[in-house]
Write a protein that holds these residues in place. Structure first.
Motif, short mmCIF file in Angstrom:
data_model
loop_
_atom_site.label_atom_id
_atom_site.label_comp_id
_atom_site.label_asym_id
_atom_site.label_seq_id
_atom_site.Cartn_x
_atom_site.Cartn_y
_atom_site.Cartn_z
N ALA A 11 0.84 -1.21 0.00
CA ALA A 11 0.00 0.00 0.00
C ALA A 11 0.87 1.25 0.00
O ALA A 11 0.57 2.22 -0.72
N LEU A 12 1.94 1.25 0.77
CA LEU A 12 2.83 2.42 0.83
C LEU A 12 3.53 2.65 -0.50
O LEU A 12 3.76 3.80 -0.90
N LEU A 13 3.87 1.59 -1.20
CA LEU A 13 4.44 1.75 -2.54
C LEU A 13 3.42 2.38 -3.48
O LEU A 13 3.78 3.22 -4.31
N ALA A 73 -1.70 1.50 7.34
CA ALA A 73 -1.52 2.20 6.06
C ALA A 73 -1.73 3.70 6.23
O ALA A 73 -0.96 4.51 5.70
N LEU A 74 -2.76 4.08 6.99
CA LEU A 74 -2.99 5.51 7.25
C LEU A 74 -1.83 6.12 8.04
O LEU A 74 -1.34 7.21 7.72
N PHE A 80 4.61 9.91 7.26
CA PHE A 80 5.88 9.99 6.55
C PHE A 80 5.79 10.43 5.09
O PHE A 80 6.78 10.93 4.56
N LEU A 81 4.66 10.24 4.41
CA LEU A 81 4.63 10.51 2.97
C LEU A 81 3.78 11.70 2.55
O LEU A 81 4.19 12.49 1.71
N LEU A 82 2.58 11.81 3.08
CA LEU A 82 1.65 12.87 2.67
C LEU A 82 1.18 13.65 3.88
O LEU A 82 1.43 13.26 5.02
N GLU A 86 -6.65 15.41 9.17
CA GLU A 86 -7.49 14.53 10.00
C GLU A 86 -7.01 13.09 10.09
O GLU A 86 -7.71 12.23 10.61
N TRP A 87 -5.82 12.81 9.60
CA TRP A 87 -5.37 11.43 9.54
C TRP A 87 -5.27 10.78 10.92
O TRP A 87 -5.57 9.60 11.08
N LEU A 88 -4.87 11.53 11.91
CA LEU A 88 -4.67 10.96 13.24
C LEU A 88 -5.99 10.49 13.87
O LEU A 88 -6.02 9.44 14.52
N VAL A 89 -7.05 11.23 13.62
CA VAL A 89 -8.37 10.85 14.15
C VAL A 89 -8.80 9.51 13.55
O VAL A 89 -9.20 8.58 14.26
N PHE A 90 -8.70 9.41 12.22
CA PHE A 90 -9.12 8.17 11.56
C PHE A 90 -8.22 7.00 11.95
O PHE A 90 -8.70 5.89 12.16
N THR A 91 -6.94 7.26 12.08
CA THR A 91 -6.02 6.19 12.50
C THR A 91 -6.39 5.69 13.89
O THR A 91 -6.42 4.48 14.13
N GLY A 92 -6.69 6.61 14.79
CA GLY A 92 -7.09 6.23 16.14
C GLY A 92 -8.36 5.40 16.16
O GLY A 92 -8.46 4.40 16.89
#
Length: 192
Positions: A11-13, A73-74, A80-82, A86-92
Motif C-alpha cells: 500500500a505504501l508503494l 496504512a494511514l 511519513f509521505l503525505l 485529519e489522519w490521526l483521528v481516523f487512524t485512532g
C-alpha cells in the motif's frame, strides 16, 4: 504478521507512486486476497462442522486484520509521505476498532460459554451478529458516501495540507473488504 506487513508495504508503494489509480489497484488486490482467505476459512470451518463460536471468532480476526491494515496504512502514509489534517483521528478510530475485533475474537474463541453456559455463547453470537450487520450497513454507506462526495475514484488535489486521496482509497477498499467478509459471515451463520 508477514501478510499484514507485506500488505502495508505494498500500500505504501502505491501511495509513494503519487497516483491514485496505482494505489487503487494495489488496495483492490490486497482486499481480494484478504476476502478470499476469510471466505475460504469461513466455508472450510462451516463445512467441517466447527462450532458457530469458532467460526465467529475467525470472522472477527479477519475483520480485525482489515481494520489493522487500514490503521497501519494511514499511519505510515500520513506520518511519513503525505499531509492530511485529519489522519490521526481516523487512524485512532481504526486502531480502536481493530483492537475490539481482535479482543472479541479472543473472547469468543476461548469459549466464553464454558464459563457462562450456553446462554453466554448465545449472547456473544447474538452480539456478533448485530455488530456484523451494523458493520455491513456502515461499510456500504461509507462506499456510497465516498462515491457521492466525488472522493472515488480518487484524484490528487492541489490543496496543500489536504492530500486525502490516499486515505479515500484505503477507506473505500477497506470498506469493500469488510462488507464482503461481513456479508459472508451473516450468510454462513444462517446455515450453521
Amino acid at each position: 504478521m508477514l501478510a499484514l506487513s507485506g500488505s502495508v508495504a505494498a500500500a505504501l508503494l502505491g501511495v509513494w507512486s503519487g497516483r491514485p489509480d496505482v494505489l487503487a489497484i494495489v488496495m483492490s488486490v490486497i482486499s481480494v486476497v484478504i476476502v478470499s482467505l476469510a471466505i475460504a476459512e469461513n466455508w472450510r470451518m462451516t463445512s467441517a462442522g466447527m462450532s458457530e463460536t469458532s467460526v465467529a471468532a475467525a470472522n472477527s480476526r479477519h475483520m480485525g486484520l482489515v481494520w489493522s491494515l487500514g490503521a497501519l496504512a494511514l499511519f505510515f502514509t500520513y506520518a511519513f509521505l503525505l499531509e492530511w489534517k485529519e489522519w490521526l483521528v481516523f487512524t485512532g478510530v481504526f486502531v480502536t476498532v481493530a483492537f475490539l475485533c481482535l479482543a472479541f475474537s479472543v473472547i469468543v474463541d476461548k469459549g466464553a460459554g464454558a464459563k457462562n453456559g450456553a446462554t453466554g455463547d448465545e449472547a456473544l453470537l447474538k452480539l456478533a451478529r448485530y455488530l456484523t450487520i451494523a458493520q455491513l450497513v456502515g461499510m456500504i454507506a461509507t462506499m456510497i458516501g465516498l462515491v457521492l462526495d466525488g472522493k472515488m475514484p480518487a484524484s490528487t488535489q492541489a490543496n496543500p495540507g489536504w492530500y486525502d486521496w490516499a486515505g479515500n482509497v484505503i477507506f473505500f477498499y477497506g470498506a469493500l473488504a469488510l462488507a464482503a467478509i461481513s456479508a459472508n459471515a451473516l450468510y454462513t451463520s444462517r446455515k450453521i
